[in-house]
Enzyme design. Structure first.
Site, PDB file in Angstrom:
ATOM      1  N   CYS A 147       0.832  -1.204   0.000  1.00 18.44           N
ATOM      2  CA  CYS A 147       0.000   0.000   0.000  1.00 18.44           C
ATOM      3  C   CYS A 147       0.872   1.263   0.000  1.00 18.44           C
ATOM      4  O   CYS A 147       1.534   1.537  -0.995  1.00 18.44           O
ATOM      5  CB  CYS A 147      -0.978  -0.042   1.174  1.00 18.44           C
ATOM      6  SG  CYS A 147      -2.432   1.014   0.926  1.00 18.44           S
ATOM      7  N   HIS A 160      -3.853  -5.384  -0.178  1.00 13.73           N
ATOM      8  CA  HIS A 160      -3.458  -5.935   1.110  1.00 13.73           C
ATOM      9  C   HIS A 160      -3.441  -7.467   1.060  1.00 13.73           C
ATOM     10  O   HIS A 160      -4.488  -8.106   1.173  1.00 13.73           O
ATOM     11  CB  HIS A 160      -4.402  -5.452   2.210  1.00 13.73           C
ATOM     12  CG  HIS A 160      -4.157  -4.036   2.602  1.00 13.73           C
ATOM     13  ND1 HIS A 160      -3.366  -3.685   3.668  1.00 13.73           N
ATOM     14  CD2 HIS A 160      -4.572  -2.875   2.046  1.00 13.73           C
ATOM     15  CE1 HIS A 160      -3.310  -2.374   3.759  1.00 13.73           C
ATOM     16  NE2 HIS A 160      -4.035  -1.856   2.783  1.00 13.73           N
ATOM     17  N   GLU A 165      -2.498  -9.564   3.233  1.00 13.85           N
ATOM     18  CA  GLU A 165      -2.844 -10.211   4.504  1.00 13.85           C
ATOM     19  C   GLU A 165      -4.345 -10.443   4.624  1.00 13.85           C
ATOM     20  O   GLU A 165      -4.797 -11.189   5.516  1.00 13.85           O
ATOM     21  CB  GLU A 165      -2.329  -9.378   5.677  1.00 13.85           C
ATOM     22  CG  GLU A 165      -3.131  -8.155   6.051  1.00 13.85           C
ATOM     23  CD  GLU A 165      -2.969  -6.992   5.072  1.00 13.85           C
ATOM     24  OE1 GLU A 165      -3.723  -6.006   5.200  1.00 13.85           O
ATOM     25  OE2 GLU A 165      -2.100  -7.070   4.173  1.00 13.85           O
TER      26      GLU A 165
END
Length: 353
Positions: free
Chosen positions: A238, A322, A324
């Site tokens: 990001c 993202h 994750e």
């Protein structure tokens, strides 16, 4: 109790007030996911923004501390069409959480019309205030927000054999947990850490984290971050993706209303595979005049914006989304595995040099 949401373009919306009894100003943005409000509200990348949830009902499963991305609500204000106020199996209600954290919450707002305004006019400043109170004076726009969310000191967690340095611009807890779950030792460094301090920890690689605000506000650090990335295998996520791109000569620009949601399709430029991603950002790396040392790794299917980069000579990769997946689809955990492969390859090269 009634409240007003006043936009800087002159439009306003009304609703019921349920949170802290204070006026707030912030950039108004919207999130399109059906779930994940706990993670969104506590994500440091949203620091200082007023968040509008597009899904009609929020708060259905309450608030559980295990799902929080930081120790507090990071958004300045919360806007919803409806907030669940029924029984919960565990945790506290969204309204109670906002009140305890001192964050105003407005519900009963025509969020469909509000989001349409943001899509047409772009993100803008907005003020949430109680009905009947005079509109407070507009404050100057803040774009340098990282100092409000970075770590105050260096900290090491975990005890794995692979030692990752996490450069903290406002990292999400789930990013740290993704590294720990994969057996890493992680040292968290404030973004202002000196090169001497960074080198003294014997790290194997760097992860440049997510964070809030305009990446250009950190331009003065670009030579330092480039030096680090030229010496350590690096992954940018990001804001970290944008900063590494700037460090190697790319440019960034602001999107009209950004990408915020858990259903953004991205295409792997190497394999052609399209998968869904979780995103939260206003700024992107510009396609034009991309330095020849950088290649496109991922691209957004909807607007063709850059979603990931790789360096042609160095073990560096970045992603705008993202991996994750908190909240969102878990289709990009492979990013961490690819990063670890880069680290191991670099170790082998170093040993044979």
């Amino acid at each position: 109790m009634k409240g007003n949401l006043s936009l800087s373009n002159g439009q306003s919306f009304s609703g019921s007030w349920k949170g802290s009894l204070k006026d707030v100003q912030g950039e108004i943005v919207f999130y399109t996911g059906m779930t994940g409000y706990e993670e969104v509200l506590t994500d440091p990348s949203y620091h200082g923004q007023i968040i509008v949830f597009s899904y009609p009902l929020m708060g259905q499963y309450g608030i559980q501390t295990a799902h929080l991305e930081s120790t507090k609500i990071q958004v300045a204000g919360i806007v919803t069409a409806e907030v669940y106020d029924g029984e919960l199996e565990k945790g506290i209600s969204l309204a109670d959480f906002a009140f305890q954290q001192g964050v105003p919450l407005m519900t009963g707002v025509d969020t469909r019309s509000l989001i349409q305004v943001i899509r047409e006019d772009g993100t803008m400043q907005a003020v949430m205030s109680l009905e009947g109170k005079p509109l407070p004076a507009w404050e100057p726009i803040k774009t340098f927000l990282v100092p409000s969310v970075t770590a105050s000191s260096i900290e090491t967690v975990g005890n794995g054999s692979l030692h990752i340095g996490l450069i903290d611009f406002g990292y999400k807890k789930s990013i740290l947990q993704a590294l720990l779950d994969r057996g890493c030792k992680v040292t968290i460094f404030p973004y202002t850490t000196s090169t001497a301090d960074l080198d003294s920890y014997g790290i194997d690689a760097l992860l440049f984290s997510n964070g809030p605000g305009d990446p250009f506000s950190l331009e003065s650090f670009a030579p330092v971050y480039r030096d680090w990335a030229e010496r350590y295998p690096s992954l940018g996520i990001c804001l970290g993706h944008q900063l590494l791109a700037l460090a190697f000569g790319a440019e960034t620009t602001k999107l009209p209303f950004g990408h915020r949601g858990a259903n953004h399709p991205v295409r792997n430029a190497k394999t052609g595979r399209v998968s869904m991603s979780s995103q939260n950002h206003s700024y992107v790396v510009e396609l034009t005049d991309l330095p020849k040392t950088l290649g496109i790794l991922y691209q957004n299917v909807n607007d063709l914006s850059i979603e990931g980069l790789y360096h042609h000579q160095l073990p560096i990769m970045t992603v705008q989304f993202h991996p994750e997946a908190s909240p969102g689809p878990a289709e990009h955990h492979e990013v961490f595995e690819t990063f670890f492969s880069l680290i191991q390859t670099e170790k082998k090269v170093s040993l044979n040099a």
